[in-house]
Design a protein around this motif. Structure first.
Motif, PDB file in Angstrom:
ATOM      1  N   HIS A 243       0.836  -1.192   0.000  1.00 25.22           N
ATOM      2  CA  HIS A 243       0.000   0.000   0.000  1.00 25.22           C
ATOM      3  C   HIS A 243       0.875   1.247   0.000  1.00 25.22           C
ATOM      4  CE1 HIS A 243      -3.805  -2.074   0.608  1.00 25.22           C
ATOM      5  NE2 HIS A 243      -3.278  -2.754   1.610  1.00 25.22           N
ATOM      6  N   ASP A 244       0.362   2.302  -0.615  1.00 23.26           N
ATOM      7  CA  ASP A 244       0.971   3.622  -0.517  1.00 23.26           C
ATOM      8  C   ASP A 244      -0.028   4.510   0.216  1.00 23.26           C
ATOM      9  OD1 ASP A 244       3.071   5.642  -1.411  1.00 23.26           O
ATOM     10  OD2 ASP A 244       1.237   6.546  -2.202  1.00 23.26           O
ATOM     11  N   ILE A 245       0.216   4.744   1.485  1.00 21.75           N
ATOM     12  CA  ILE A 245      -0.758   5.420   2.337  1.00 21.75           C
ATOM     13  C   ILE A 245      -1.096   6.829   1.853  1.00 21.75           C
ATOM     14  CG2 ILE A 245      -1.249   6.223   4.669  1.00 21.75           C
ATOM     15  CD1 ILE A 245      -1.364   3.183   4.258  1.00 21.75           C
ATOM     16  N   ASP A 469      -3.218  -1.530  -4.682  1.00 17.03           N
ATOM     17  CA  ASP A 469      -1.838  -1.592  -4.224  1.00 17.03           C
ATOM     18  C   ASP A 469      -1.150  -0.252  -4.481  1.00 17.03           C
ATOM     19  OD1 ASP A 469      -0.792  -1.441  -6.831  1.00 17.03           O
ATOM     20  OD2 ASP A 469      -0.610  -3.616  -7.026  1.00 17.03           O
ATOM     21  N   ALA A 470       0.129  -0.164  -4.110  1.00 18.22           N
ATOM     22  CA  ALA A 470       0.835   1.117  -4.136  1.00 18.22           C
ATOM     23  C   ALA A 470       0.874   1.722  -5.531  1.00 18.22           C
ATOM     24  CB  ALA A 470       2.253   0.933  -3.590  1.00 18.22           C
ATOM     25  N   ASN A 471       1.195   0.901  -6.541  1.00 18.38           N
ATOM     26  CA  ASN A 471       1.275   1.428  -7.899  1.00 18.38           C
ATOM     27  C   ASN A 471      -0.098   1.834  -8.423  1.00 18.38           C
ATOM     28  OD1 ASN A 471       4.087   1.126  -8.208  1.00 18.38           O
ATOM     29  ND2 ASN A 471       3.848  -1.041  -8.682  1.00 18.38           N
TER      30      ASN A 471
END
Length: 625
Positions: A243-245, A469-471
């Protein structure tokens, strides 16, 4: 800012689907990287579709919207809801049969349970008893069944009145008519389905019309939102591995929405002659019945005065006793066309001067129409509007006739525009973190996740899991801003073509030029459009002292320290801020700045603590009783 990442999740999710279709298997490049975007429903007759779109818009605005106000006044909420429930209950045969055709046995069972329960205990479907018992819906049609069997639509169709469609779903809809009970009854009962459609439209038409006004190209947004929603299946989606918060929290900006559905229509919309453009610039305002401070809202990058976040902020302030004015951002199509002295935004001194001159004329209008009702004035800016707010407070170069503000409040402002645009380009470039052979499929999966989330927007909370997800989350945020930039470039070049674009700027067939524009980064916009535009008009933005003054708030630090009427609310993990920017805000404004640890960019505006800080920053302007 569209539909723009849950449309940025609803203004960003509809717009987000745009990238899927915009490029028709063409390539977007960044340096040596490239990505082939998924194939959309081809818009082979775009000029015809756009003409029909304009017809539909005319009918909605001239017929449906005006009459719906009277209909809602006569028919109570409960009665309208009952009609909606009956209409849905009548679709049981279609839903059940197509769930069976799609081998969705659970869906067919649930629809049967719902029909039996709602028809009996729900008094013929008037009451949705099944939902009270937690029985889920499983709507299905023959178009979806055809999709599951491999039919991929080849022609996007904009139909009169009914709106977006394609040849596959039109065929399925014709067959599905034989599964609708009202097909087999005689007039006048056969017209009941039209009455149900009208009933359902009356509760949504105001929001729909506002959305089409606030977006530069709503046809484009609707087309791609429809494409991704109709091609989204029920296949399980992979769970995120990381994850990218900050970007996930940024997407939660969609949670900041109007609570009272009647509030947007309670405002008055008027227009003044903008001194900068000599054209009529619209604005929307809400005036308290008693004396009150007047708050001008400066929305974020590309945002319209009727955008969801702008209206939510206006409602928050109005409910707390402030009169409110909303004007579109200088990077929005409305201000570009009706409020700006130049053909394209990007040079802060000119953008803010034009904005201030518009606010001054609006202030004169309100003073004339509502004399002795305004006790003080505040300028509240959000995101890029926050940057403009602080720039106006810091420059203090206004003439004597300009409106004077007793308070400036900047919410999540960038500090250095050069850094902010670099971060936005980096967000979009997250797509290149995927292996080249997987990128197209990964983007398609991302859009499928978007389609899963859109129906649940109204029920999402800050604690709701978002399966990105982060991307994925970073890409969606970058894409939302990139689509706003696309509109800025298209509109500006339609007004003054600088010869940068190779494709024809045909308003009736936009896909080719839209694809070309998507190749440009924010830095490209400055280098290839803004700087040459001003260079040709005698302003050399390449001179360091000229450009630095326009993009870096830190150069006004002394003014900020001494001006006690400035307040700032920001988040330490804002994607547009460097860590040193957040520290600079805190050290410069000291007790006049509230810095939250989390929230991303505008992602915590729905938080009651943040809203309390917004009101607290303005509360001393409210006169005592």
């Amino acid at each position: 800012m569209v539909v723009r990442s849950l449309l940025i999740l609803t203004c960003s999710f509809g717009a987000l689907s745009t990238v899927t279709a915009e490029t028709s298997n063409k390539v977007i490049r960044a340096g040596t990287n490239e990505v082939v975007l998924p194939e959309p429903i081809p818009d082979r007759i775009e000029p015809v579709n756009r003409a029909l779109w304009k017809l539909n818009q005319f009918v909605l605005r001239s017929v449906i919207q005006p009459t719906s106000k009277g209909y809602r006044a006569v028919v109570p909420d409960d009665a309208r809801r009952g009609i909606r429930n009956v209409g849905r209950n009548l679709f049981y045969p279609r839903n059940a049969v197509n769930n069976l055709l799609q081998q969705n046995w659970t869906g067919a069972r649930d629809e049967t349970y719902r029909f039996l329960l709602n028809t009996t205990a729900g008094v013929g479907g008037l009451f949705d008893v099944a939902s009270d018992y937690g029985i889920p819906t499983a709507e299905a049609d023959l178009g979806q069944s055809f999709r599951n069997w491999g039919w991929r639509p080849q022609i996007y169709l904009m139909l009169p009145i009914t709106g977006p469609n394609n040849e596959r779903d039109v065929t399925g809809g014709l067959v599905d008519r034989f599964l609708h009970p009202l097909t087999y009854v005689n007039a006048p009962y056969s017209y009941a389905s039209l009455g149900i459609i009208y009933n359902n439209l009356t509760d949504t038409v105001d929001g729909y019309v506002r959305a089409t006004k606030s977006d530069y190209d709503p046809y484009n947004v609707l087309r791609y939102a429809f494409s991704i929603s109709r091609e989204h299946g029920r296949e399980p989606l992979p769970e995120p591995q990381s994850h990218d918060i900050p970007s996930l929290e940024t997407l939660q900006s969609v949670l900041f929405r109007v609570r009272d559905v009647e509030f947007p229509e309670s405002g008055d919309t008027r227009a003044i002659i903008s001194p900068a453009s000599q054209r009529e610039l619209p604005f929307t305002y809400w005036i308290q019945k008693q004396e009150a401070p007047l708050v001008f809202i400066a929305p974020g990058f590309g945002a319209h005065r009727l955008s969801g976040g702008t209206l939510a902020l206006a409602e928050l302030l109005f409910k707390r006793g402030f009169s409110v004015v909303a004007v579109s951002n200088p990077f929005n199509h409305e201000f570009m066309q009706f409020g700006a002295s130049t053909d394209l935004p990007g040079y802060t001194p000119v953008d803010t001067a034009d904005f201030l001159s518009g606010l001054t004329q609006i202030d004169h209008y309100i003073d004339k129409e509502h004399p002795n009702r305004i006790t003080s004035r505040a300028l509240v800016g959000v995101s890029m509007g926050g940057f403009h707010t602080l720039y106006l407070a810091g420059a203090q170069a206004t003439n004597e006739s300009a409106v004077k503000f007793d308070r400036y409040l900047a919410i999540d402002p960038p500090v250095r525009l050069n850094h902010a645009i670099t971060r936005l380009d980096e967000q979009f470039a997250a797509v290149f973190n995927w292996p080249s052979e997987e990128r197209t499929a990964r983007i398609e999966t991302t859009f499928h996740k978007v389609a899963e989330l859109v129906p649940r927007v109204a029920t999402l909370t800050p604690n709701s899991p978002i399966p990105l997800d982060a991307n994925e989350s970073r890409f969606l945020v970058g894409l939302a801003f990139k689509l706003s930039l696309r509109d800025v470039i298209f509109l500006s070049q339609s007004r003054t073509n600088m010869g940068v674009l190779r494709e024809d700027l045909n308003p009736w067939r936009r896909d080719p030029v839209y694809h070309e524009i998507l190749q440009f980064s924010f830095q490209d916009y400055l280098d290839k459009f803004v700087i040459p535009y001003y260079q040709a008009r005698g302003t050399d933005l390449t001179r360091e002292n000229v450009f630095a003054q326009a993009v870096d708030l830190r150069l006004h630090e002394n003014v900020f320290r001494n001006n006690r009427n400035i307040r700032v609310i920001a988040n330490a993990n804002d994607i547009l801020l460097h860590e040193s920017d957040a520290q600079w805000l805190k050290s410069t404004f000291r007790n006049r700045a509230m810095l939250f640890e989390r929230g991303g960019h505008l992602g915590n505006l729905s938080d009651s603590l943040v809203q309390q800080q917004i009101i607290h920053a303005l509360s001393d302007l409210i006169p005592p009783l």
